[in-house]
Design a protein around this motif. Structure first.
Motif, short mmCIF file in Angstrom:
data_model
loop_
_atom_site.label_atom_id
_atom_site.label_comp_id
_atom_site.label_asym_id
_atom_site.label_seq_id
_atom_site.Cartn_x
_atom_site.Cartn_y
_atom_site.Cartn_z
N ARG A 1 -4.45 10.09 -2.09
CA ARG A 1 -5.18 8.82 -2.18
C ARG A 1 -4.33 7.72 -1.58
O ARG A 1 -3.10 7.76 -1.65
CB ARG A 1 -5.55 8.47 -3.63
CG ARG A 1 -4.44 7.97 -4.51
CD ARG A 1 -4.66 8.26 -5.97
NE ARG A 1 -5.18 9.57 -6.26
CZ ARG A 1 -4.46 10.70 -6.28
NH1 ARG A 1 -3.16 10.65 -6.05
NH2 ARG A 1 -5.02 11.85 -6.54
N ILE B 1 -3.60 3.71 -1.96
CA ILE B 1 -3.70 2.63 -2.96
C ILE B 1 -3.20 1.34 -2.31
O ILE B 1 -2.20 1.35 -1.59
CB ILE B 1 -2.85 2.95 -4.21
CG1 ILE B 1 -3.42 4.16 -4.93
CG2 ILE B 1 -2.76 1.75 -5.14
CD1 ILE B 1 -2.58 4.65 -6.06
N SER C 1 -12.14 1.40 2.97
CA SER C 1 -10.71 1.64 2.72
C SER C 1 -10.24 1.03 1.40
O SER C 1 -10.87 0.15 0.82
CB SER C 1 -9.86 1.09 3.86
OG SER C 1 -9.74 -0.32 3.75
N HIS C 2 -9.08 1.50 0.97
CA HIS C 2 -8.38 0.99 -0.21
C HIS C 2 -8.12 -0.51 -0.07
O HIS C 2 -8.31 -1.28 -1.00
CB HIS C 2 -7.08 1.75 -0.40
CG HIS C 2 -6.25 1.85 0.85
ND1 HIS C 2 -6.72 2.44 2.02
CD2 HIS C 2 -5.00 1.42 1.14
CE1 HIS C 2 -5.79 2.37 2.96
NE2 HIS C 2 -4.74 1.75 2.45
N SER D 1 0.84 -1.18 0.00
CA SER D 1 0.00 0.00 0.00
C SER D 1 0.87 1.23 0.00
O SER D 1 2.03 1.18 0.41
CB SER D 1 -0.88 0.03 1.25
OG SER D 1 -1.71 -1.09 1.31
N GLY E 1 -7.23 -1.55 -5.07
CA GLY E 1 -8.23 -0.69 -4.46
C GLY E 1 -7.62 0.67 -4.18
O GLY E 1 -6.42 0.78 -3.94
N SER E 2 -8.46 1.72 -4.22
CA SER E 2 -7.96 3.06 -3.89
C SER E 2 -9.08 3.88 -3.29
O SER E 2 -10.26 3.61 -3.53
CB SER E 2 -7.38 3.75 -5.12
OG SER E 2 -8.39 4.00 -6.07
N ILE E 3 -8.70 4.87 -2.50
CA ILE E 3 -9.67 5.80 -1.93
C ILE E 3 -9.07 7.20 -1.95
O ILE E 3 -7.91 7.39 -1.59
CB ILE E 3 -10.12 5.39 -0.51
CG1 ILE E 3 -11.24 6.32 -0.02
CG2 ILE E 3 -8.95 5.34 0.45
CD1 ILE E 3 -11.99 5.79 1.19
N GLN F 1 -11.36 -2.47 -0.47
CA GLN F 1 -11.80 -2.57 -1.87
C GLN F 1 -11.03 -3.65 -2.61
O GLN F 1 -11.62 -4.46 -3.34
CB GLN F 1 -11.60 -1.23 -2.57
CG GLN F 1 -12.52 -0.13 -2.09
CD GLN F 1 -12.17 1.19 -2.75
OE1 GLN F 1 -11.79 1.22 -3.93
NE2 GLN F 1 -12.30 2.28 -2.01
#
Length: 192
Positions: free
Chosen positions: A113, A115, A174-175, A69, A131-133, A178
């Motif tokens: 962001r 990731i 959360s990333h 991450s 996944g990302s936020i 996801q």
């Protein structure tokens, strides 16, 4: 189905095991006898994730998954990115946050962001899930939960940081969540 999660990070283990459910038996690196430091030298988040999972499969012959991450900040051209865990030169979260805040001191654009990329090696076959936020870096740390940059990351649409959310609330958006949802959906298809 038995799977090894290639991490020694207890926070990540707790987050992931809470979502995996009864269909899977989660093994740790310790459970499979791995005391090695896993490689993370690729220079990318997806590459580091792949290196760790491939290492466990190659050296221990265990189906596994690994994640990597990073926090990407627009005003810092994507820093700290792949170097998020060691941004200050150490794994000390407070020092990493301090360096981030110092580097953002004169910036008005605080968009960022998180990731995550999970690499799953299932019986020798590799798959990746991302996944990302999106959110912003706030000026002062808030909250006592979570880990890493959670006290300064406020996801879009929320007025609280990740560190102010419960593990369940953060885990829903959360990333990592996801990417994990995508991986679990794939795994469930495999055991039908």
């Amino acid at each position: 189905m038995e799977l090894c999660f290639a991490t020694n990070n207890q926070h990540k283990l707790d987050e992931v095991s809470a979502r995996l459910g009864d269909a899977f038996t989660l093994k740790t690196l310790r459970d499979i006898g791995c005391t090695d430091e896993l490689p993370e030298t690729s220079g990318t988040i997806s590459g580091n994730s792949r290196q760790k999972a491939d290492y466990v499969w190659t050296h221990f012959g265990v189906s596994c998954f690994a994640d990597d991450s990073g926090l990407e900040v627009d005003a810092l051209n994507g820093e700290p990115g792949v170097d998020s865990a060691f941004y200050s030169g150490s794994r000390d979260s407070e020092k990493n946050i301090q360096k981030l805040q110092n580097n953002l001191a004169t910036e008005t654009n605080r968009k960022a962001r998180f990731i995550t990329v999970f690499t799953l090696v299932l019986h020798g076959v590799e798959h990746q899930f991302k996944g990302s936020i999106e959110g912003v870096i706030i000026a002062e740390s808030r909250g006592t939960g979570g880990f890493g940059y959670d006290p300064v990351f406020q996801p879009d649409g929320y007025n609280r940081t990740f560190a102010e959310m419960s593990m369940e609330e953060k885990g829903a958006i959360s990333h990592r969540a996801q990417a994990l949802v995508k991986m679990i959906a794939y795994l469930k298809e495999q055991i039908k």
